[in-house]
Design a protein around this motif. Structure first.
Motif, PDB file in Angstrom:
ATOM      1  N   MET A 247      42.193  -5.816 -14.706  1.00  0.00           N
ATOM      2  CA  MET A 247      43.482  -6.431 -14.977  1.00  0.00           C
ATOM      3  C   MET A 247      43.380  -7.830 -15.568  1.00  0.00           C
ATOM      4  O   MET A 247      44.390  -8.410 -15.961  1.00  0.00           O
ATOM      5  CB  MET A 247      44.310  -6.489 -13.688  1.00  0.00           C
ATOM      6  CG  MET A 247      44.739  -5.133 -13.184  1.00  0.00           C
ATOM      7  SD  MET A 247      45.796  -4.220 -14.352  1.00  0.00           S
ATOM      8  CE  MET A 247      44.612  -3.141 -15.152  1.00  0.00           C
TER       9      MET A 247
ATOM     10  N   GLN B 248      41.700  -8.415 -18.334  1.00  0.00           N
ATOM     11  CA  GLN B 248      41.574  -8.280 -19.778  1.00  0.00           C
ATOM     12  C   GLN B 248      42.891  -8.633 -20.461  1.00  0.00           C
ATOM     13  O   GLN B 248      43.976  -8.472 -19.896  1.00  0.00           O
ATOM     14  CB  GLN B 248      41.164  -6.853 -20.139  1.00  0.00           C
ATOM     15  CG  GLN B 248      39.781  -6.482 -19.619  1.00  0.00           C
ATOM     16  CD  GLN B 248      39.407  -5.062 -19.982  1.00  0.00           C
ATOM     17  OE1 GLN B 248      39.023  -4.770 -21.107  1.00  0.00           O
ATOM     18  NE2 GLN B 248      39.522  -4.167 -19.007  1.00  0.00           N
TER      19      GLN B 248
ATOM     20  N   LEU C  11      47.153  -6.334 -21.713  1.00  0.00           N
ATOM     21  CA  LEU C  11      47.410  -5.086 -20.997  1.00  0.00           C
ATOM     22  C   LEU C  11      48.911  -4.947 -20.758  1.00  0.00           C
ATOM     23  O   LEU C  11      49.574  -5.874 -20.287  1.00  0.00           O
ATOM     24  CB  LEU C  11      46.672  -5.063 -19.657  1.00  0.00           C
ATOM     25  CG  LEU C  11      45.139  -5.040 -19.725  1.00  0.00           C
ATOM     26  CD1 LEU C  11      44.572  -5.070 -18.321  1.00  0.00           C
ATOM     27  CD2 LEU C  11      44.643  -3.816 -20.464  1.00  0.00           C
TER      28      LEU C  11
ATOM     29  N   THR D 202      50.235   0.047 -18.038  1.00  0.00           N
ATOM     30  CA  THR D 202      48.826   0.104 -17.656  1.00  0.00           C
ATOM     31  C   THR D 202      48.616  -0.533 -16.295  1.00  0.00           C
ATOM     32  O   THR D 202      47.869  -0.014 -15.450  1.00  0.00           O
ATOM     33  CB  THR D 202      47.950  -0.612 -18.697  1.00  0.00           C
ATOM     34  OG1 THR D 202      48.136   0.012 -19.967  1.00  0.00           O
ATOM     35  CG2 THR D 202      46.482  -0.550 -18.324  1.00  0.00           C
ATOM     36  N   LYS D 203      49.278  -1.661 -16.061  1.00  0.00           N
ATOM     37  CA  LYS D 203      49.132  -2.348 -14.777  1.00  0.00           C
ATOM     38  C   LYS D 203      49.681  -1.508 -13.619  1.00  0.00           C
ATOM     39  O   LYS D 203      49.070  -1.451 -12.543  1.00  0.00           O
ATOM     40  CB  LYS D 203      49.835  -3.701 -14.835  1.00  0.00           C
ATOM     41  CG  LYS D 203      49.143  -4.692 -15.772  1.00  0.00           C
ATOM     42  CD  LYS D 203      49.825  -6.050 -15.766  1.00  0.00           C
ATOM     43  CE  LYS D 203      49.075  -7.026 -16.680  1.00  0.00           C
ATOM     44  NZ  LYS D 203      49.697  -8.359 -16.706  1.00  0.00           N
TER      45      LYS D 203
ATOM     46  N   TYR E  59      47.279   1.359 -13.050  1.00  0.00           N
ATOM     47  CA  TYR E  59      46.057   0.899 -12.402  1.00  0.00           C
ATOM     48  C   TYR E  59      46.304   0.596 -10.930  1.00  0.00           C
ATOM     49  O   TYR E  59      45.504   0.965 -10.061  1.00  0.00           O
ATOM     50  CB  TYR E  59      45.528  -0.351 -13.107  1.00  0.00           C
ATOM     51  CG  TYR E  59      44.100  -0.672 -12.745  1.00  0.00           C
ATOM     52  CD1 TYR E  59      43.045  -0.183 -13.504  1.00  0.00           C
ATOM     53  CD2 TYR E  59      43.797  -1.448 -11.626  1.00  0.00           C
ATOM     54  CE1 TYR E  59      41.724  -0.452 -13.174  1.00  0.00           C
ATOM     55  CE2 TYR E  59      42.483  -1.721 -11.280  1.00  0.00           C
ATOM     56  CZ  TYR E  59      41.464  -1.223 -12.059  1.00  0.00           C
ATOM     57  OH  TYR E  59      40.160  -1.484 -11.717  1.00  0.00           O
TER      58      TYR E  59
END
Length: 401
Positions: free
Chosen positions: A130, A132, A135, A139-140, A143
């Motif tokens: 997280m 990177q 994002l 995506t978060k 994840y």
């Protein structure tokens, strides 16, 4: 993405139709996309198979060719194919799951019944998870609920890294455990270097050598890696530069092994042509050694750029040379968790002549980098001994009642 969705749907159905409690003496291991036998998962799996017969250890492998190889080595029943419902149900029978990347099955709420340990696969010099850039919120969420909320523990190598791993994996700092990396256990084993080299190169006649050099640059998501990033290697004088390198290796009785991800790509035919019996420049990619940690201990000097392999290598107390030729561009696209210059204890030559002089200096007088290496080793490597047994003990205390 379709594979992940299929995994999620099949797993959801299997969970609904399974009422049995998982077995505390069944542990399952997985790595990249359930299709690789590498990193900390493979190292710990092999350790458990060898030293803990009271535990039924399984490894997930969806690649049919690799699965057959592993079945021949560890037995058919020990290797699970999670592309099938039968394989998914076998994973659900296991109380403890180890991964080096993402869990072997996708779903929410696994922590209620399972103990999932993310061993990861290196020290986060670069931004991961997280941390990177760019994002999206989807995506978060994905994840957090499919990965982070399921982890009982995320494993790292020092207290210094706990905040970084906590942010990167979206877990509380209490769930980050300083247990070390099972793959680093190989660094504490004795190895017959010449016998290992003969095994790797299938009993070819190798030139006599006093030192082995490993050149292991980082894979770049955007663009290709430049091997030997000096002007002499990328123009009409390349032939002369290669000859100079060969003469240098001959004079110093060295063999240079290159490990990278571009072996099959165009543009490096001139280097591939050197990878032949009797040469002092050889490739050491996954077709010869799947996991470089298996043989890292045999090298006398490491050349890299941003790969965290150098942090593992610090445990050997041997010299390291860095070639961060595209640092600014790499920083923009990937980013670092630490100041690069502060945590890279070795020369960073900017010219070809300086590169050769640096290698010679490191091999023969270390150029005063010994104290810097020790300082960075203390920062990142708290675990200074084999750790697999300790991890097994901790997991039993945490996950088995």
């Amino acid at each position: 993405m379709m594979k992940k969705i299929e995994n999620l749907l099949k797993t959801s159905y299997a969970r609904i139709t399974t009422s049995e409690e998982p077995n505390e003496k069944k542990w399952v291991f997985s790595s990249v996309h359930n299709r690789a036998f590498n990193y900390n998962s493979s190292a710990l799996f092999e350790y458990v198979k060898k030293y803990h017969p009271e535990i039924q250890a399984f490894y997930v492998m969806e690649d049919p060719v690799e699965r057959k190889k592993l079945q021949e080595c560890f037995g058919k029943e020990s290797i699970i194919d999670t592309s099938t419902m039968e394989g998914i149900r076998k994973v659900l029978e296991c109380k403890v799951w180890f991964t080096s990347t993402a869990p072997p099955l996708y779903g929410m709420g696994f922590r209620k019944k399972y103990c999932i340990i993310n061993l990861w696969h290196g020290v986060p010099l670069k931004k991961i998870g997280m941390e990177q850039e760019n994002l999206g919120w989807m995506t978060k969420l994905y994840y957090k609920y499919l990965f982070a909320d399921n982890y009982e523990a995320v494993v790292t190598t020092s207290e210094e890294l706990i905040p970084v791993m906590s942010r990167s994996f979206l877990v509380e700092q209490e769930r980050v455990k300083v247990w070390g990396q099972p793959r680093n256990d190989k660094l504490f084993e004795k190895i017959n270097v010449r016998e290992q080299m003969q095994k790797i190169f299938q009993k070819e006649k190798l030139p006599e050598f006093d030192s082995l050099l490993l050149y292991a640059p980082t894979f770049r998501d955007d663009g290709e890696t430049r091997l030997f990033p000096f002007e002499e290697f990328h123009g009409e004088n390349r032939g002369r530069a290669v000859e100079q390198l060969q003469n240098f290796l001959e004079k110093n009785q060295c063999i240079m092994c290159i490990r990278m991800h571009l072996y099959e790509k165009e543009g490096y035919e001139w280097l591939k042509a050197l990878d032949r019996p009797g040469s002092r420049i050889r490739f050491l990619n996954e077709d010869r050694i799947e996991d470089i940690m298996e043989v890292l201990v045999m090298f006398d000097l490491l050349i890299t750029d941003y790969s965290s392999i150098y942090i593992d290598y610090l445990l050997l107390e041997r010299p390291i040379l860095f070639l961060p030729y595209d640092r600014e561009a790499y920083l923009k696209t990937r980013g670092f968790n630490f100041d690069y210059d502060e945590v890279t204890p070795g020369p960073k030559p900017k010219s070809y002549a300086e590169f050769l002089n640096s290698i010679e200096g490191l091999l023969y007088n270390e150029m005063n980098y010994v104290e810097n290496r020790k300082k960075i080793e203390r920062k990142f490597n708290k675990i200074q001994k084999p750790c697999s047994e300790d991890i097994c003990r901790m997991v039993k205390m945490m996950c088995i009642r």
